[in-house]
Design a protein around this motif. Structure first.
Motif, PDB file in Angstrom:
ATOM      1  N   ALA A  77       3.200  14.466 -20.040  1.00  0.00           N
ATOM      2  CA  ALA A  77       3.757  13.635 -18.972  1.00  0.00           C
ATOM      3  C   ALA A  77       2.752  13.453 -17.843  1.00  0.00           C
ATOM      4  O   ALA A  77       2.609  12.348 -17.287  1.00  0.00           O
ATOM      5  N   LEU A  78       2.026  14.509 -17.473  1.00  0.00           N
ATOM      6  CA  LEU A  78       1.043  14.405 -16.400  1.00  0.00           C
ATOM      7  C   LEU A  78      -0.088  13.451 -16.775  1.00  0.00           C
ATOM      8  O   LEU A  78      -0.538  12.646 -15.949  1.00  0.00           O
ATOM      9  N   ALA A  79      -0.563  13.522 -18.012  1.00  0.00           N
ATOM     10  CA  ALA A  79      -1.631  12.626 -18.449  1.00  0.00           C
ATOM     11  C   ALA A  79      -1.187  11.160 -18.372  1.00  0.00           C
ATOM     12  O   ALA A  79      -1.936  10.297 -17.893  1.00  0.00           O
ATOM     13  N   LEU A  80       0.033  10.871 -18.838  1.00  0.00           N
ATOM     14  CA  LEU A  80       0.538   9.496 -18.796  1.00  0.00           C
ATOM     15  C   LEU A  80       0.705   9.007 -17.365  1.00  0.00           C
ATOM     16  O   LEU A  80       0.341   7.868 -17.023  1.00  0.00           O
ATOM     17  N   CYS A  81       1.244   9.856 -16.497  1.00  0.00           N
ATOM     18  CA  CYS A  81       1.456   9.466 -15.096  1.00  0.00           C
ATOM     19  C   CYS A  81       0.128   9.278 -14.368  1.00  0.00           C
ATOM     20  O   CYS A  81       0.005   8.402 -13.502  1.00  0.00           O
ATOM     21  N   ALA A  82      -0.886  10.083 -14.706  1.00  0.00           N
ATOM     22  CA  ALA A  82      -2.188   9.944 -14.068  1.00  0.00           C
ATOM     23  C   ALA A  82      -2.841   8.619 -14.447  1.00  0.00           C
ATOM     24  O   ALA A  82      -3.442   7.936 -13.595  1.00  0.00           O
ATOM     25  N   VAL A  83      -2.734   8.232 -15.727  1.00  0.00           N
ATOM     26  CA  VAL A  83      -3.290   6.936 -16.158  1.00  0.00           C
ATOM     27  C   VAL A  83      -2.585   5.793 -15.446  1.00  0.00           C
ATOM     28  O   VAL A  83      -3.222   4.847 -14.955  1.00  0.00           O
ATOM     29  N   PHE A  84      -1.269   5.847 -15.361  1.00  0.00           N
ATOM     30  CA  PHE A  84      -0.506   4.809 -14.669  1.00  0.00           C
ATOM     31  C   PHE A  84      -0.896   4.739 -13.185  1.00  0.00           C
ATOM     32  O   PHE A  84      -1.083   3.654 -12.635  1.00  0.00           O
ATOM     33  N   SER A  85      -1.044   5.890 -12.538  1.00  0.00           N
ATOM     34  CA  SER A  85      -1.381   5.924 -11.115  1.00  0.00           C
ATOM     35  C   SER A  85      -2.789   5.418 -10.869  1.00  0.00           C
ATOM     36  O   SER A  85      -3.068   4.799  -9.828  1.00  0.00           O
ATOM     37  N   PHE A  86      -3.696   5.635 -11.816  1.00  0.00           N
ATOM     38  CA  PHE A  86      -5.057   5.115 -11.669  1.00  0.00           C
ATOM     39  C   PHE A  86      -5.045   3.591 -11.663  1.00  0.00           C
ATOM     40  O   PHE A  86      -5.784   2.948 -10.901  1.00  0.00           O
ATOM     41  N   GLY A 103       0.804  -1.216   0.000  1.00  0.00           N
ATOM     42  CA  GLY A 103       0.000   0.000   0.000  1.00  0.00           C
ATOM     43  C   GLY A 103       0.834   1.260   0.000  1.00  0.00           C
ATOM     44  O   GLY A 103       0.656   2.148  -0.841  1.00  0.00           O
ATOM     45  N   ILE A 104       1.781   1.352   0.937  1.00  0.00           N
ATOM     46  CA  ILE A 104       2.596   2.561   1.025  1.00  0.00           C
ATOM     47  C   ILE A 104       3.551   2.656  -0.152  1.00  0.00           C
ATOM     48  O   ILE A 104       3.856   3.759  -0.628  1.00  0.00           O
ATOM     49  N   ARG A 105       4.037   1.504  -0.664  1.00  0.00           N
ATOM     50  CA  ARG A 105       4.949   1.540  -1.807  1.00  0.00           C
ATOM     51  C   ARG A 105       4.243   2.087  -3.047  1.00  0.00           C
ATOM     52  O   ARG A 105       4.799   2.905  -3.784  1.00  0.00           O
ATOM     53  N   ARG A 106       3.020   1.661  -3.276  1.00  0.00           N
ATOM     54  CA  ARG A 106       2.281   2.158  -4.442  1.00  0.00           C
ATOM     55  C   ARG A 106       2.005   3.649  -4.340  1.00  0.00           C
ATOM     56  O   ARG A 106       2.121   4.392  -5.331  1.00  0.00           O
ATOM     57  N   ILE A 107       1.646   4.103  -3.144  1.00  0.00           N
ATOM     58  CA  ILE A 107       1.379   5.524  -2.955  1.00  0.00           C
ATOM     59  C   ILE A 107       2.639   6.341  -3.204  1.00  0.00           C
ATOM     60  O   ILE A 107       2.608   7.399  -3.850  1.00  0.00           O
ATOM     61  N   CYS A 108       3.789   5.863  -2.701  1.00  0.00           N
ATOM     62  CA  CYS A 108       5.055   6.578  -2.905  1.00  0.00           C
ATOM     63  C   CYS A 108       5.414   6.663  -4.390  1.00  0.00           C
ATOM     64  O   CYS A 108       5.833   7.723  -4.881  1.00  0.00           O
ATOM     65  N   ILE A 109       5.250   5.556  -5.105  1.00  0.00           N
ATOM     66  CA  ILE A 109       5.585   5.543  -6.534  1.00  0.00           C
ATOM     67  C   ILE A 109       4.703   6.510  -7.305  1.00  0.00           C
ATOM     68  O   ILE A 109       5.170   7.295  -8.135  1.00  0.00           O
ATOM     69  N   CYS A 110       3.406   6.469  -7.025  1.00  0.00           N
ATOM     70  CA  CYS A 110       2.475   7.340  -7.748  1.00  0.00           C
ATOM     71  C   CYS A 110       2.714   8.807  -7.419  1.00  0.00           C
ATOM     72  O   CYS A 110       2.682   9.668  -8.313  1.00  0.00           O
ATOM     73  N   ALA A 111       2.961   9.113  -6.144  1.00  0.00           N
ATOM     74  CA  ALA A 111       3.222  10.500  -5.763  1.00  0.00           C
ATOM     75  C   ALA A 111       4.480  11.015  -6.442  1.00  0.00           C
ATOM     76  O   ALA A 111       4.551  12.174  -6.876  1.00  0.00           O
ATOM     77  N   LEU A 112       5.496  10.162  -6.558  1.00  0.00           N
ATOM     78  CA  LEU A 112       6.739  10.552  -7.210  1.00  0.00           C
ATOM     79  C   LEU A 112       6.512  10.819  -8.692  1.00  0.00           C
ATOM     80  O   LEU A 112       6.938  11.845  -9.237  1.00  0.00           O
ATOM     81  N   VAL A 119     -10.128  10.917  -5.033  1.00  0.00           N
ATOM     82  CA  VAL A 119     -10.125  12.376  -4.983  1.00  0.00           C
ATOM     83  C   VAL A 119      -8.751  12.908  -5.376  1.00  0.00           C
ATOM     84  O   VAL A 119      -8.631  13.908  -6.088  1.00  0.00           O
ATOM     85  N   PHE A 120      -7.687  12.235  -4.923  1.00  0.00           N
ATOM     86  CA  PHE A 120      -6.324  12.641  -5.241  1.00  0.00           C
ATOM     87  C   PHE A 120      -6.083  12.639  -6.747  1.00  0.00           C
ATOM     88  O   PHE A 120      -5.525  13.601  -7.305  1.00  0.00           O
ATOM     89  N   LEU A 121      -6.509  11.597  -7.432  1.00  0.00           N
ATOM     90  CA  LEU A 121      -6.321  11.526  -8.879  1.00  0.00           C
ATOM     91  C   LEU A 121      -7.187  12.551  -9.607  1.00  0.00           C
ATOM     92  O   LEU A 121      -6.763  13.137 -10.612  1.00  0.00           O
ATOM     93  N   ALA A 122      -8.397  12.778  -9.115  1.00  0.00           N
ATOM     94  CA  ALA A 122      -9.253  13.789  -9.731  1.00  0.00           C
ATOM     95  C   ALA A 122      -8.619  15.179  -9.644  1.00  0.00           C
ATOM     96  O   ALA A 122      -8.766  16.001 -10.557  1.00  0.00           O
ATOM     97  N   GLY A 123      -7.887  15.424  -8.566  1.00  0.00           N
ATOM     98  CA  GLY A 123      -7.197  16.699  -8.431  1.00  0.00           C
ATOM     99  C   GLY A 123      -6.170  16.909  -9.528  1.00  0.00           C
ATOM    100  O   GLY A 123      -6.010  18.023 -10.051  1.00  0.00           O
ATOM    101  N   HIS A 124      -5.463  15.847  -9.901  1.00  0.00           N
ATOM    102  CA  HIS A 124      -4.491  15.975 -10.996  1.00  0.00           C
ATOM    103  C   HIS A 124      -5.204  16.168 -12.339  1.00  0.00           C
ATOM    104  O   HIS A 124      -4.647  16.778 -13.257  1.00  0.00           O
TER     105      HIS A 124
END
Length: 426
Positions: free
Chosen positions: A407-416, A244-253, A310-315
Motif C-alpha cells: 500500500a505504501l509503494a502504491l501511495c508513494a507513486v500516486f503522490s509523486f 496546492g493545499i488540496r493536493r498536499i492534503c490528499i497525498c498526506a492522507l 524530500v518528503f517523498l524520499a522519506g517515505h
C-alpha cells in the motif's frame, strides 16, 4: 551557527534600500529566537512524552495482556485522536489576529495533566480516555506551534527552521526512552515511576513556554489586521479549493494510510530479534538519533530542491525499513539499519510537510491551514493503526506488514505524480 533576528531585519532593510534592480548578496538566513524557544519547549515535552511512549507498548501488551487488536485500538487513539481537535485548535489560534501562544499553552498543559492519570488507569476504557485527553492536548498545540515557526521564518528558510525545531524536539525523543530505561532498571514499581517523572518534566516544559516564547507572530502586523479576512472554520475549509493545499492534503492522507505506527515497528523488531523486555525501551533511541542527526541537513536540502521531493524520499526510506523487516536477513546490523531508515523517514517528513504546506496557506489562516494537513494525516494513521492491529490478529504480523508495504509503494507513486514536485519560487 545562527544570527539574531535584528541582524536579519537590518540585512532585509539594506536589500530593500538597494532597490528592486539590485541583486541581493547571498547570506545565511536567520533562525528566529521564537523557533529556538519553541524547540526548547518541544525538547523538554518530548522527554516527558517519549518516556511514556517508550514503555507503553510493553506495558499494555505484556503488563496488561492486551491483544494486538486491543493495542492497535489504543495506539490508534494515541496517534489519531488529536485529528478531532486540530482544526478547532487551529481556528482559535488564528482568531483575533493570532492567539497561537495561549492555545498552545492549553494544549501542552492538558497533556501534562494526563500523565499522572496513567497511575490509576489499568483497564482498556480508562486508559483509552486518558490517551484521548493527552492527544487532545497535542491536537490543540501542534498547529499553533507550527504556525509560530512558519510565521517567524522567511519562506526561503522554512525548511531550515522546521529542521532546527524538529532536531531539538527529537533530542527530547532521544533522552525520553533513555530516562525510561534507567528508571525501569532502578525502581521496583518501574511503570508508576516513569509516569510520575514524566508528569514533572512536562510541567517544566509548560513553564518554559509561558515564560520564554513570544506571544504570537501575527501581533507584529497589527497595523494590517483590519485589512485581513476574518478567520473562520469555513474560510479554513475553503483552503481545500486551492489546488496546492488540496493536493498536499490528499497525498498526506493516502501516505498516512500505509504508515505503520512506531509502536508496531518496535514490536515487530523485538519479535524478529528476540529483544528482552528490559531492552525494549531503548529501541526508539535509534529512531530518535537518526532523526536528530538528519533533521537539519534535510531541512536545508528541502530549501534548495523543494520540500515535496524530500518528503517523498522519506517515505522511500520507510518502505526500505518495511522491506528489511520482511526479508530473511538476520545480521547483527539489521536493527541499526531499520532504525536509521525509520529515523530518516521522520527527518524527511515531519517538519518538511509543514514547510511544504506553508507555501500554499495565507498568513491569516496559517494555523488553520496547517491543521487541515495534519488532520488528514492523523485520521489516516488512526485508521492504519486499527487496520494493522486487526490484520496482525487475523493473519499474523508478516502478512500485515507485507500489505502495508504494498500500500505504501502504491501511495508513494500516486503522490509523486500528483504532488508539487518542483520547488516553489520565493
Amino acid at each position: 551557527m545562527y544570527v539574531a533576528d535584528s541582524r536579519a531585519a537590518r540585512a532585509g532593510s539594506a536589500e530593500r534600500a538597494a532597490g528592486p534592480g539590485t541583486a541581493p548578496a547571498r547570506r545565511r538566513v536567520a533562525v528566529a529566537p521564537t523557533v529556538l524557544a519553541l524547540g526548547t519547549v518541544s525538547l523538554i515535552t518530548d522527554v516527558s512524552s517519549e518516556m511514556v511512549t517508550a514503555v507503553l507498548p510493553l506495558y499494555l501488551v505484556a503488563g496488561l495482556g492486551l491483544s494486538p487488536l486491543g493495542f492497535g485500538l489504543l495506539d490508534g487513539v494515541y496517534n489519531g485522536f488529536s485529528a478531532l481537535v486540530r482544526l478547532v485548535g487551529g481556528h482559535f489560534a488564528d482568531r483575533g489576529g493570532g492567539r497561537h501562544k495561549p492555545v498552545a499553552i492549553i494544549g501542552y498543559g492538558l497533556s501534562a495533566l494526563c500523565k499522572p492519570l496513567l497511575l490509576i488507569a489499568h483497564t482498556l476504557t480508562p486508559i483509552g480516555l486518558v490517551l484521548a485527553a493527552d492527544r487532545t492536548g497535542k491536537g490543540l498545540r501542534t498547529a499553533p506551534r507550527d504556525a509560530l515557526i512558519s510565521l517567524s521564518s522567511p519562506p526561503e528558510a522554512r525548511g531550515r527552521a522546521f529542521g532546527v525545531h524538529r532536531a531539538m524536539d527529537t533530542a527530547g525523543a532521544l533522552l525520553g526512552p533513555l530516562a525510561a530505561f534507567l528508571i525501569l532498571r532502578a525502581t521496583v514499581d518501574g511503570y508508576d515511576a516513569v509516569f510520575t517523572v514524566s508528569f514533572c518534566v512536562a510541567v517544566v516544559g509548560v513553564l518554559v513556554l509561558v515564560l520564554f516564547v513570544p506571544g504570537g507572530a501575527a501581533a507584529r502586523r497589527t497595523d494590517q489586521a483590519a485589512q485581513r479576512p476574518r478567520s473562520t472554520l469555513r474560510a479554513a475549509l475553503a483552503l481545500l479549493r486551492q489546488p496546492g493545499i488540496r493536493r498536499i492534503c490528499i497525498c498526506a492522507l493516502l501516505l498516512g494510510l500505509a504508515t505503520v505506527s512506531d509502536s508496531f515497528v518496535y514490536l515487530l523488531l523485538q519479535r524478529r530479534l528476540g529483544v528482552p523486555d528490559r531492552w525494549f525501551a531503548l529501541l526508539p533511541i535509534g529512531t530518535a538519533a537518526a532523526f536528530l542527526l538528519l533533521a537539519l541537513p534535510l531541512g536545508r536540502l528541502a530549501d534548495r530542491v523543494g520540500p515535496w521531493r524530500v518528503f517523498l524520499a522519506g517515505h522511500g526510506a520507510l518502505l526500505g525499513a518495511y522491506g528489511l523487516l520482511l526479508s530473511s536477513w538476520h545480521g547483527t546490523a539489521l536493527p541499526y539499519v531499520v532504525l536509521v531508515l525509520h529515523g530518516s523517514f521522520y527527518a524527511a517528513t515531519d517538519g518538511i510537510l509543514m514547510a511544504a504546506a506553508s507555501e500554499s496557506v495565507p498568513e491569516e489562516l496559517r494555523s488553520s491551514g496547517l491543521a487541515l494537513v495534519q488532520t488528514g494525516q492523523a485520521v489516516a494513521r488512526f485508521v492504519c493503526s486499527l487496520a494493522f492491529g486487526a490484520a496482525w490478529t487475523a493473519w499474523g504480523d508478516r502478512t500485515a506488514l507485507l500489505a502495508a508495504a504494498v500500500a505504501l509503494a502504491l501511495c508513494a507513486v500516486f503522490s509523486f505524480r500528483l504532488g508539487p514536485t518542483t520547488k516553489v519560487s520565493v
